[in-house]
Design a protein around this motif. Structure first.
Motif, PDB file in Angstrom:
ATOM      1  N   PHE A 176       0.839  -1.207   0.000  1.00  0.00           N
ATOM      2  CA  PHE A 176       0.000   0.000   0.000  1.00  0.00           C
ATOM      3  C   PHE A 176       0.874   1.257   0.000  1.00  0.00           C
ATOM      4  O   PHE A 176       0.597   2.230  -0.699  1.00  0.00           O
ATOM      5  CB  PHE A 176      -0.915   0.022   1.227  1.00  0.00           C
ATOM      6  CG  PHE A 176      -2.066  -0.932   1.164  1.00  0.00           C
ATOM      7  CD1 PHE A 176      -2.612  -1.331  -0.049  1.00  0.00           C
ATOM      8  CD2 PHE A 176      -2.632  -1.434   2.333  1.00  0.00           C
ATOM      9  CE1 PHE A 176      -3.675  -2.226  -0.101  1.00  0.00           C
ATOM     10  CE2 PHE A 176      -3.695  -2.322   2.283  1.00  0.00           C
ATOM     11  CZ  PHE A 176      -4.216  -2.720   1.061  1.00  0.00           C
ATOM     12  N   VAL A 177       1.940   1.230   0.800  1.00  0.00           N
ATOM     13  CA  VAL A 177       2.825   2.389   0.886  1.00  0.00           C
ATOM     14  C   VAL A 177       3.708   2.483  -0.357  1.00  0.00           C
ATOM     15  O   VAL A 177       3.855   3.554  -0.957  1.00  0.00           O
ATOM     16  CB  VAL A 177       3.701   2.323   2.157  1.00  0.00           C
ATOM     17  CG1 VAL A 177       4.532   3.594   2.289  1.00  0.00           C
ATOM     18  CG2 VAL A 177       2.844   2.131   3.399  1.00  0.00           C
ATOM     19  N   LYS A 178       4.272   1.370  -0.749  1.00  0.00           N
ATOM     20  CA  LYS A 178       5.174   1.360  -1.899  1.00  0.00           C
ATOM     21  C   LYS A 178       4.482   1.820  -3.177  1.00  0.00           C
ATOM     22  O   LYS A 178       5.064   2.513  -4.013  1.00  0.00           O
ATOM     23  CB  LYS A 178       5.749  -0.049  -2.087  1.00  0.00           C
ATOM     24  CG  LYS A 178       6.807  -0.141  -3.172  1.00  0.00           C
ATOM     25  CD  LYS A 178       7.373  -1.551  -3.260  1.00  0.00           C
ATOM     26  CE  LYS A 178       8.434  -1.644  -4.348  1.00  0.00           C
ATOM     27  NZ  LYS A 178       8.969  -3.034  -4.466  1.00  0.00           N
ATOM     28  N   SER A 179       3.200   1.459  -3.328  1.00  0.00           N
ATOM     29  CA  SER A 179       2.448   1.805  -4.534  1.00  0.00           C
ATOM     30  C   SER A 179       1.891   3.227  -4.492  1.00  0.00           C
ATOM     31  O   SER A 179       1.382   3.718  -5.503  1.00  0.00           O
ATOM     32  CB  SER A 179       1.291   0.826  -4.727  1.00  0.00           C
ATOM     33  OG  SER A 179       0.353   0.956  -3.666  1.00  0.00           O
ATOM     34  N   GLY A 180       1.926   3.882  -3.328  1.00  0.00           N
ATOM     35  CA  GLY A 180       1.385   5.227  -3.207  1.00  0.00           C
ATOM     36  C   GLY A 180      -0.064   5.282  -2.785  1.00  0.00           C
ATOM     37  O   GLY A 180      -0.640   6.372  -2.682  1.00  0.00           O
ATOM     38  N   ASN A 181      -0.687   4.135  -2.524  1.00  0.00           N
ATOM     39  CA  ASN A 181      -2.070   4.136  -2.040  1.00  0.00           C
ATOM     40  C   ASN A 181      -2.168   4.666  -0.606  1.00  0.00           C
ATOM     41  O   ASN A 181      -3.243   5.051  -0.155  1.00  0.00           O
ATOM     42  CB  ASN A 181      -2.662   2.730  -2.118  1.00  0.00           C
ATOM     43  CG  ASN A 181      -2.921   2.304  -3.544  1.00  0.00           C
ATOM     44  OD1 ASN A 181      -3.427   3.085  -4.341  1.00  0.00           O
ATOM     45  ND2 ASN A 181      -2.555   1.080  -3.892  1.00  0.00           N
ATOM     46  N   ALA A 182      -1.058   4.661   0.096  1.00  0.00           N
ATOM     47  CA  ALA A 182      -0.945   5.307   1.405  1.00  0.00           C
ATOM     48  C   ALA A 182       0.385   6.044   1.414  1.00  0.00           C
ATOM     49  O   ALA A 182       1.394   5.528   0.909  1.00  0.00           O
ATOM     50  CB  ALA A 182      -1.007   4.276   2.529  1.00  0.00           C
ATOM     51  N   GLU A 183       0.393   7.241   1.985  1.00  0.00           N
ATOM     52  CA  GLU A 183       1.620   8.030   1.986  1.00  0.00           C
ATOM     53  C   GLU A 183       2.702   7.452   2.893  1.00  0.00           C
ATOM     54  O   GLU A 183       3.904   7.638   2.654  1.00  0.00           O
ATOM     55  CB  GLU A 183       1.332   9.472   2.422  1.00  0.00           C
ATOM     56  CG  GLU A 183       0.416  10.235   1.492  1.00  0.00           C
ATOM     57  CD  GLU A 183      -1.028  10.210   1.950  1.00  0.00           C
ATOM     58  OE1 GLU A 183      -1.695  11.242   1.858  1.00  0.00           O
ATOM     59  OE2 GLU A 183      -1.487   9.130   2.427  1.00  0.00           O
TER      60      GLU A 183
END
Length: 251
Positions: A176-183
């Motif tokens: 989620f973080v790596k893909s940018g879905n979470a900052e």
């Protein structure tokens, strides 16, 4: 059987197994917590080269693996992200008595792939300058439970839980973080710190005083020369060095 005695027996079995590599090579089915998958793959390759056995790895949330094993999933060894599930499997008579041991001590970090985004004290959690915070599901994943404990310790759980994007396991939280879905998100240091590579992005090294120690334990589910040899290999100094290089503490 005391763990020390069990490991002595495993060491003897390993010697016999290595002597008979060419005569008989087996497949070992391993269930592993998502955070430890990369380290285990490196160790498994070394083990396969040394013994001729083949290690088949199934990656997932510790809670989900535990449920699958209780319902008869055909795993030989279980590497959990906590100590509770291996303890339960041993108490329930599913795991081999005396085979449970600690293989790694996990470390939690608050991470973003953006350099300079997460400060070294985690103050960004207070400022709230983000839309989404990734965590693993606290009910399934020990790293998610640890993340909840950190937010509770800082008095932020009720404020931030609505912004939490929950992955089934720590692997999903990291994606989620790596893909940018979470900052940003609470992830395992082992996901950020890869052997031979500099850590990317920015992170807060969460003080261990803010969460329950993540003591990761493994347990044998099937007894065979191959599984015994694999557990002995995991406890060797060569494997422990890989574990430490992968961002964990070792017992």
């Amino acid at each position: 059987m005391p763990i020390s005695a069990f490991l002595i027996r495993l060491a003897a079995t390993l010697s016999l197994t290595l002597a008979g590599i060419n005569a008989h090579a087996d497949e070992i089915h391993v269930a592993v917590a998502s955070n430890f998958a990369n380290a285990l793959k490196i160790i498994a390759r070394e083990f396969e080269t040394a013994t001729g056995h083949r290690v088949i790895v199934s990656i997932g949330a510790t809670g989900k693996h535990y449920a699958q094993i209780r319902h008869g999933a055909p795993f030989d060894v279980f590497f959990a992200a906590d100590s509770r599930r291996p303890e339960l499997l041993e108490a329930e008579g599913i795991a081999l008595p005396g085979s449970r041991f600690t293989y790694a001590i996990g470390k939690l970090v608050l991470w973003s792939p953006k350099p300079g985004y997460v400060d070294t004290q985690g103050e960004i959690l207070q400022t709230g300058e983000f839309q989404h915070l990734a965590i693993a599901n606290p009910r399934l994943a020990p790293y998610g439970k640890a993340a909840q404990e950190v937010l509770q310790a800082r008095g932020l759980w009720e404020t931030l839980k609505e912004r939490a994007v929950r992955g089934e396991n720590i692997g999903q939280a990291f994606q989620f973080v790596k893909s940018g879905n979470a900052e940003l998100g609470f992830v395992a240091w082992s996901q950020v710190r890869r052997p031979g590579q500099p850590a990317a992005g920015s992170w807060w090294d969460v003080p261990t005083s803010l969460y329950t120690t993540i003591e990761q334990q493994a347990v044998l589910l099937e007894d065979s020369p191959a599984t015994q040899a694999f557990v002995t290999f995991i406890n060797s100094e060569a494997a422990r060095a890989i574990i430490r290089q992968s961002g964990y503490g070792t017992p």
